[in-house]
Design an enzyme around this catalytic site. Sequence first.
Site, mmCIF file in Angstrom:
data_model
loop_
_atom_site.group_PDB
_atom_site.id
_atom_site.type_symbol
_atom_site.label_atom_id
_atom_site.label_comp_id
_atom_site.label_asym_id
_atom_site.label_seq_id
_atom_site.Cartn_x
_atom_site.Cartn_y
_atom_site.Cartn_z
ATOM 1 N N SER A 117 0.833 -1.202 0.000
ATOM 2 C CA SER A 117 0.000 0.000 0.000
ATOM 3 C C SER A 117 0.866 1.250 0.000
ATOM 4 O O SER A 117 1.976 1.265 0.552
ATOM 5 C CB SER A 117 -0.885 0.021 1.245
ATOM 6 O OG SER A 117 -1.531 1.271 1.400
ATOM 7 N N TYR A 141 -2.158 0.193 9.948
ATOM 8 C CA TYR A 141 -2.316 -0.450 8.637
ATOM 9 C C TYR A 141 -1.069 -0.252 7.780
ATOM 10 O O TYR A 141 -0.505 -1.209 7.245
ATOM 11 C CB TYR A 141 -3.545 0.110 7.917
ATOM 12 C CG TYR A 141 -3.629 -0.322 6.472
ATOM 13 C CD1 TYR A 141 -3.921 -1.639 6.148
ATOM 14 C CD2 TYR A 141 -3.395 0.583 5.432
ATOM 15 C CE1 TYR A 141 -3.979 -2.052 4.819
ATOM 16 C CE2 TYR A 141 -3.451 0.185 4.112
ATOM 17 C CZ TYR A 141 -3.743 -1.135 3.809
ATOM 18 O OH TYR A 141 -3.784 -1.541 2.501
ATOM 19 N N LYS A 145 1.736 -3.151 6.567
ATOM 20 C CA LYS A 145 2.088 -3.433 5.181
ATOM 21 C C LYS A 145 3.597 -3.344 4.967
ATOM 22 O O LYS A 145 4.185 -4.156 4.240
ATOM 23 C CB LYS A 145 1.359 -2.469 4.244
ATOM 24 C CG LYS A 145 -0.111 -2.793 4.048
ATOM 25 C CD LYS A 145 -0.284 -4.134 3.355
ATOM 26 C CE LYS A 145 -1.720 -4.423 3.004
ATOM 27 N NZ LYS A 145 -1.870 -5.704 2.281
#
Length: 322
Positions: A117, A141, A145
């Site tokens: 991402s 998040y 990643k």
Amino acid sequence: MAILVTGGAGYIGAHVVRALERAGLESVVVDDLSSGHREFVRPEVPFLDLNVLHAKQLVEQLSEHHIEAVIHLAAFKYAGVSVEQPVHTWRQNVGGTLSLLRAMEHLDVDAIVFSSSAAVYGTTDVPLVTEDTPTRPESPYGESKLVGEWMIRDQGVATGLRHTSLRYFNVVGSGEPDLYDSSPHNLFPLVIRALSQGHRPRIFGDDYATADGTCVRDYVHVADLAEAHVVAVRRLLEGRELEPVYNLGSGDGVSVRQIMQAVADATGVDFEPEVLGRRPGDPARIVASGERATRDLDWRMRHTLDDMVASAWQARPADPTD
């Protein structure tokens, strides 16, 4: 031989499975349906209702499918919510990737394309993000990643695992009439849901230092993104050397106000969006270069903004609450 697609019943994953099919490659889907849709996966595609956290079950259920490579998309993908649920995010994303790597090693599967991402970059002050832009994730998040990339990199050093990670920003549109984005947080489904329910879509902040005062973001069509995953996995299976990471960026941002106008043009619904205050942490502009992916993965923006909006509107679910 088949390609394992984790998260293959999700919005992006289902498009990847369809792209593999068009390329003449068989796939097997693993998805626990926490955010995916069983109907997104055609009946002829082997489907395992399973969370990637369970390495032993992965090995047991995948052993009969002769997996030759993995496209790993399964993850908890809500950056904002991850701030409120960090433990859940780390368990699903880091724990899930660790479990998958263990299963792959046991099954002698030595190639993986990782869905990373652009959240790994955090807020940047450069006009165009490249793969060399420093990574400063600002959410669990984004952190998860980046750690996933590191884990895969380290496994490559230790075992010769062939790999690459694809970083991208806002994925929109639809490449199939029965596949749609059902995220409760992404801009396109939020706008479509609002219009379908007779509400005014919202803009958060119109006083940024941009041409029209609204945030500028990088939008890519989901079908283009899916094709890049297929090219990447084929390159790995052919034994070609790939970079450890690639940005799948447009190189040219679009403002939220432009999105709203494109939606009005595509739908024929004349509306004036409701303008609210800025959301904390929203940078004025984030746009990525896709030059490296163009060089190695045949990455191109094959769809225009109008294509993105029109296809998303045409594929919207019949029930506007979905």
